[in-house]
Design a protein around this motif. Sequence first.
Motif, PDB file in Angstrom:
ATOM      1  N   HIS A  27       0.829  -1.206   0.000  1.00 52.82           N
ATOM      2  CA  HIS A  27       0.000   0.000   0.000  1.00 52.82           C
ATOM      3  C   HIS A  27       0.862   1.255   0.000  1.00 52.82           C
ATOM      4  CE1 HIS A  27      -3.000  -3.068   0.998  1.00 52.82           C
ATOM      5  NE2 HIS A  27      -3.844  -2.238   0.394  1.00 52.82           N
ATOM      6  N   TYR A  42      -0.399   4.983  11.345  1.00 56.67           N
ATOM      7  CA  TYR A  42      -1.019   4.115  10.349  1.00 56.67           C
ATOM      8  C   TYR A  42      -2.496   4.473  10.289  1.00 56.67           C
ATOM      9  CZ  TYR A  42      -3.094   0.035   8.169  1.00 56.67           C
ATOM     10  OH  TYR A  42      -3.823  -0.786   7.349  1.00 56.67           O
ATOM     11  N   PRO A  44      -5.839   3.086   9.075  1.00 58.06           N
ATOM     12  CA  PRO A  44      -6.435   1.836   8.588  1.00 58.06           C
ATOM     13  C   PRO A  44      -7.389   2.001   7.410  1.00 58.06           C
ATOM     14  CG  PRO A  44      -6.573   1.968  10.978  1.00 58.06           C
ATOM     15  CD  PRO A  44      -6.091   3.296  10.487  1.00 58.06           C
ATOM     16  N   THR A  45      -8.197   3.061   7.399  1.00 57.57           N
ATOM     17  CA  THR A  45      -9.190   3.217   6.326  1.00 57.57           C
ATOM     18  C   THR A  45      -8.532   3.410   4.963  1.00 57.57           C
ATOM     19  OG1 THR A  45      -9.338   5.567   6.818  1.00 57.57           O
ATOM     20  CG2 THR A  45     -11.001   4.136   7.811  1.00 57.57           C
ATOM     21  N   LYS A  46      -7.361   4.020   4.949  1.00 50.32           N
ATOM     22  CA  LYS A  46      -6.643   4.256   3.685  1.00 50.32           C
ATOM     23  C   LYS A  46      -5.509   3.267   3.466  1.00 50.32           C
ATOM     24  CE  LYS A  46      -7.379   9.253   3.906  1.00 50.32           C
ATOM     25  NZ  LYS A  46      -6.706  10.561   4.000  1.00 50.32           N
ATOM     26  N   LYS A  47      -5.229   2.447   4.504  1.00 52.54           N
ATOM     27  CA  LYS A  47      -4.068   1.542   4.487  1.00 52.54           C
ATOM     28  C   LYS A  47      -2.807   2.334   4.150  1.00 52.54           C
ATOM     29  CE  LYS A  47      -6.613  -2.676   3.533  1.00 52.54           C
ATOM     30  NZ  LYS A  47      -7.968  -2.194   3.516  1.00 52.54           N
ATOM     31  N   TYR A  75       0.117  -2.148  10.449  1.00 51.12           N
ATOM     32  CA  TYR A  75      -0.319  -2.447   9.080  1.00 51.12           C
ATOM     33  C   TYR A  75      -0.598  -3.942   8.884  1.00 51.12           C
ATOM     34  CZ  TYR A  75       0.225  -3.300   4.047  1.00 51.12           C
ATOM     35  OH  TYR A  75       0.053  -3.728   2.763  1.00 51.12           O
ATOM     36  N   HIS A  76       0.385  -4.782   9.189  1.00 45.71           N
ATOM     37  CA  HIS A  76       0.228  -6.217   8.909  1.00 45.71           C
ATOM     38  C   HIS A  76      -0.865  -6.853   9.762  1.00 45.71           C
ATOM     39  CE1 HIS A  76       3.285  -6.651   5.899  1.00 45.71           C
ATOM     40  NE2 HIS A  76       4.195  -6.076   6.671  1.00 45.71           N
ATOM     41  N   HIS A  78      -3.532  -5.320  10.924  1.00 43.22           N
ATOM     42  CA  HIS A  78      -4.811  -4.834  10.400  1.00 43.22           C
ATOM     43  C   HIS A  78      -5.198  -5.608   9.141  1.00 43.22           C
ATOM     44  CE1 HIS A  78      -7.231  -2.005   7.856  1.00 43.22           C
ATOM     45  NE2 HIS A  78      -7.976  -2.083   8.938  1.00 43.22           N
ATOM     46  N   ILE A  79      -4.246  -5.815   8.242  1.00 39.94           N
ATOM     47  CA  ILE A  79      -4.505  -6.555   7.001  1.00 39.94           C
ATOM     48  C   ILE A  79      -4.969  -7.979   7.303  1.00 39.94           C
ATOM     49  CG2 ILE A  79      -3.382  -7.517   4.920  1.00 39.94           C
ATOM     50  CD1 ILE A  79      -3.790  -4.472   4.765  1.00 39.94           C
ATOM     51  N   TYR A  84      -4.681  -4.740  16.074  1.00 38.98           N
ATOM     52  CA  TYR A  84      -3.569  -3.904  15.614  1.00 38.98           C
ATOM     53  C   TYR A  84      -3.388  -2.641  16.444  1.00 38.98           C
ATOM     54  CZ  TYR A  84      -7.213  -1.089  13.416  1.00 38.98           C
ATOM     55  OH  TYR A  84      -8.318  -0.327  13.201  1.00 38.98           O
TER      56      TYR A  84
END
Length: 151
Positions: A27, A42, A44-47, A75-76, A78-79, A84
């Motif tokens: 991203h 970070y 989350p909504t936009k990564k 990031y990881h 959340h994905i 997170y």
Amino acid sequence: MDLLNEKELYQLVHKLSVDHFKKAFTHDVAFNYRLRTTGGRYIPTKKLIELNPKYVVEMDENEFIGIIKHELCHYHLHIEGKGYKHGDKDFKKLLRETGSPRHCTPLPSQKREYKYTYLCLKCKQEYKRMRRVDVKKYKCGKCGGKLQALK
């Protein structure tokens, strides 16, 4: 370390992601010049990972890499749909596994000069404050002991 352009920044983040997490970073990452008190964040909504460029200029390379690793933990997880956020067990565990810092060191340019210092007479905990504290009203947050103003 000189300020990186967008491509170099992305390559650095991707390399750290592969080296420390064994996963690709796919991203966006960008410098955010408006960040003041944090090394990065970070979204989350936009990564999207945003990093404070002052940490590149004012601090050493290891500090900046630590900030990137910390944001990659967010990031990881959340994905993958895991916890997170800072208080989550998954997050704390991944920080330990990757050797990522929990907090970043304050910038030298943001160092504060405190006007007042208080000492707990019971446990010797020291408190630094910008504003005066009423020692008759407030007690030590650690042990409940009496506070004394220092010069």
